[in-house]
Design an enzyme around this catalytic site. Structure first.
Site: not given
Ligand SMILES: *[C@@H]1O[C@H](CO)[C@@H](O)[C@H](O)[C@H]1NC(C)=O
Ligand SMILES: *[C@@H]1O[C@H](CO)[C@@H](O)[C@H](O)[C@H]1NC(C)=O
Ligand SMILES: *[C@@H]1O[C@H](CO)[C@@H](O)[C@H](O)[C@H]1NC(C)=O
Ligand SMILES: *[C@@H]1O[C@H](CO)[C@@H](O)[C@H](O)[C@H]1NC(C)=O
Ligand SMILES: *[C@@H]1O[C@H](CO)[C@@H](O)[C@H](O)[C@H]1NC(C)=O
Ligand SMILES: *[C@@H]1O[C@H](CO)[C@@H](O)[C@H](O)[C@H]1NC(C)=O
Ligand SMILES: *[C@@H]1O[C@H](CO)[C@@H](O)[C@H](O)[C@H]1NC(C)=O
Ligand SMILES: *[C@@H]1O[C@H](CO)[C@@H](O)[C@H](O)[C@H]1NC(C)=O
Ligand SMILES: *[C@@H]1O[C@H](CO)[C@@H](O)[C@H](O)[C@H]1NC(C)=O
Length: 402
Positions: A214, A237
């Protein structure tokens, strides 16, 4: 004075200097409290912490080499003196998603966490149960290390592995530095943000490497003076401010600097994201990104005020987060998609004072020519521009990346 007494005086001076810099720490070694590798040390750690925290001279809680199982551990201050947690070994979580996290540090001033050891979340079983990327009311999984109300502290050299949820979470901290930290989890592990910061000020994250599933670093609401320098991210991310505007309790963000960072193979580069139909209205300002290198990054430069992964919100109601005084300077490298710069600002509260300078990005694929898209923002553009910001109008309802 003769030569000899001069030398004596010099030696004495050196000795005094050494004495004043050397730490006279009391050491609290968990193995002297009965900890044995490959056993659960939850109670032993609590006992050792109690004594180390009560020590009136500087103390060191030592976790020697070895793997120790830990259920969940609350290490709570205030303590009587400075305290160092020296991690030579590994603290390993139970594979089942139990408890609130591996270790929670709370209300401690002048804490140091050091050593080449690791916090191992054993997240694999938990990741399967994670549904937070799909729905709002979801199962909250434990994090690896949480810092609540920690001040004037340093975390260095340690590693965080395979957390079930965020790796490192800061809440209401002030003046905390992370340096030379390593965070590792697979690309396919949901919600395993590297370092998440909220309600904090004077937080520095530097010389750190984060590979995860993430956000690399996520800067949530209520933060001031956050500096992220020389952080290498990927996979994951990317570096993100937000997501903002989801909860009614949120407060403004002021002052985030991201400098000299590398993003490699991430789905976003540097990003500001806020939810449409916000639960609350406030400002996010003084957000600066400078000297950033991208390698095969899917959305290198992005402001997304219609952040709505899995379509769990109403995109028709504009975000109430006002974004102001933002800069993206000297950003170079390769984009994995042809939209290298995307600014989607709120229709009700357009972004103000957005500066874009010296961009040198190239698109590595074959889907089209490199371009950029905008809505509700007129940036100040200077220096080299490849691509220039805001070449096209961003389509309505463009999907958000996680
Ligand atoms: C601090 O030291 C005092 C005196 O030794 C002791 O009574 C107290 O419990 C200690 N505080 C903590 C938080 O351990
Ligand atoms: C872990 O800690 C929780 C809460 O303290 C407790 O309920 C649970 O029984 C513990 N589990 C194990 C495996 O020790
Ligand atoms: C921040 O914390 C560090 C480490 O304890 C300390 O050396 C420094 O003086 C603190 N800075 C401020 C402004 O208090
Ligand atoms: C950084 O941390 C690693 C352990 O992860 C250690 O081996 C290395 O010496 C540290 N580097 C510095 C500059 O302290
Ligand atoms: C940046 O961080 C890396 C560790 O990730 C370190 O090896 C390097 O020396 C740092 N660079 C600078 C300029 O401090
Ligand atoms: C990026 O990801 C691809 C596919 O997973 C991998 O082959 C490549 O080595 C990665 N690049 C870098 C620089 O890590
Ligand atoms: C923009 O942000 C910078 C860095 O925090 C700050 O020095 C400057 O005063 C801000 N400008 C405005 C107009 O608020
Ligand atoms: C670039 O990233 C894409 C998407 O993440 C990936 O599929 C591809 O393998 C990467 N290419 C290289 C050369 O690393
Ligand atoms: C832009 O980047 C490319 C390669 O990434 C490099 O060859 C070129 O010199 C750069 N241009 C400028 C003006 O910095």
């Amino acid at each position: 004075m003769g030569l000899r007494s001069n030398i004596m005086a010099l030696l004495l001076h050196l000795l005094l200097m050494l004495a004043s810099t050397a730490k006279c720490q009391s050491i609290f070694d968990i193995t002297t409290y009965g900890a044995k590798p490959n056993t659960d040390i939850t109670q032993v750690l609590a006992n050792a912490w109690k004594d180390a925290c009560a020590s009136t001279n500087p103390s060191q809680l030592l976790i020697p080499t070895g793997v120790y199982q830990l259920n969940q551990s609350l290490l709570i201050g205030p303590c009587n003196s400075t305290i160092e947690v020296r991690m030579e070994g590994t603290l390993q979580a139970h594979p089942d998603p139990i408890g609130i996290g591996l270790v929670l540090f709370r209300h401690i001033d002048q804490l140091t966490i050091s050593g080449t050891g690791a916090f191992d979340g054993q997240g694999e079983k938990g990741w399967e149960k994670n549904d937070c990327h799909l729905k709002k009311a979801c199962t909250r999984l434990p994090m690896n290390v949480r810092f609540n109300f920690i001040t004037n502290s340093i975390v260095k050299d340690i590693t965080s592995l395979d957390s079930k949820n965020f790796h490192i979470n800061l809440l209401s901290c002030k003046n905390v530095t992370f340096q030379n930290v390593t965070i590792i989890a697979p690309e396919k592990s949901p919600n395993t943000d590297g370092i998440h910061v909220s309600n904090s000020e004077e937080i520095n994250i530097l010389n750190t490497k984060i590979s995860t599933g993430d956000d690399c670093v996520s800067v949530g609401d209520g933060n001031k003076q956050i500096t992220i320098t020389n952080v290498t991210c990927g996979p994951g991310h990317g570096i993100s401010i937000g997501s903002l505007g989801k909860y009614t309790t949120e407060k403004e963000v002021a002052g985030v600097t991201v400098k000299s960072c590398n993003l490699i193979n991430t789905s976003n580069g540097v990003r500001i994201k806020s939810w449409p139909d916000s639960a609350v209205a406030y400002t996010a300002s003084d957000l600066h990104f400078e000297d950033i290198e991208m390698v095969n990054v899917s959305n290198p430069i992005i402001i997304d005020q219609e952040y709505c992964p899995s379509n769990q919100c109403n995109k028709k109601i504009p975000s109430k987060i006002k974004i102001r005084n933002v800069s993206f300077k000297n950003i170079r490298g390769t984009s994995a998609t042809f939209v290298a710069i995307k600014f989607i600002c709120s229709k009700d509260l357009p972004c103000d004072d957005v500066e874009v300078a010296d961009i040198n990005l190239s698109y590595t694929g074959t889907q089209g020519r490199i371009t950029s898209q905008c809505r509700n923002v007129i940036p100040i553009i200077t220096g080299k521009q490849n691509p220039r910001a805001c070449i096209e109008v961003a389509p309505i309802n463009s999907p958000s990346t996680d």
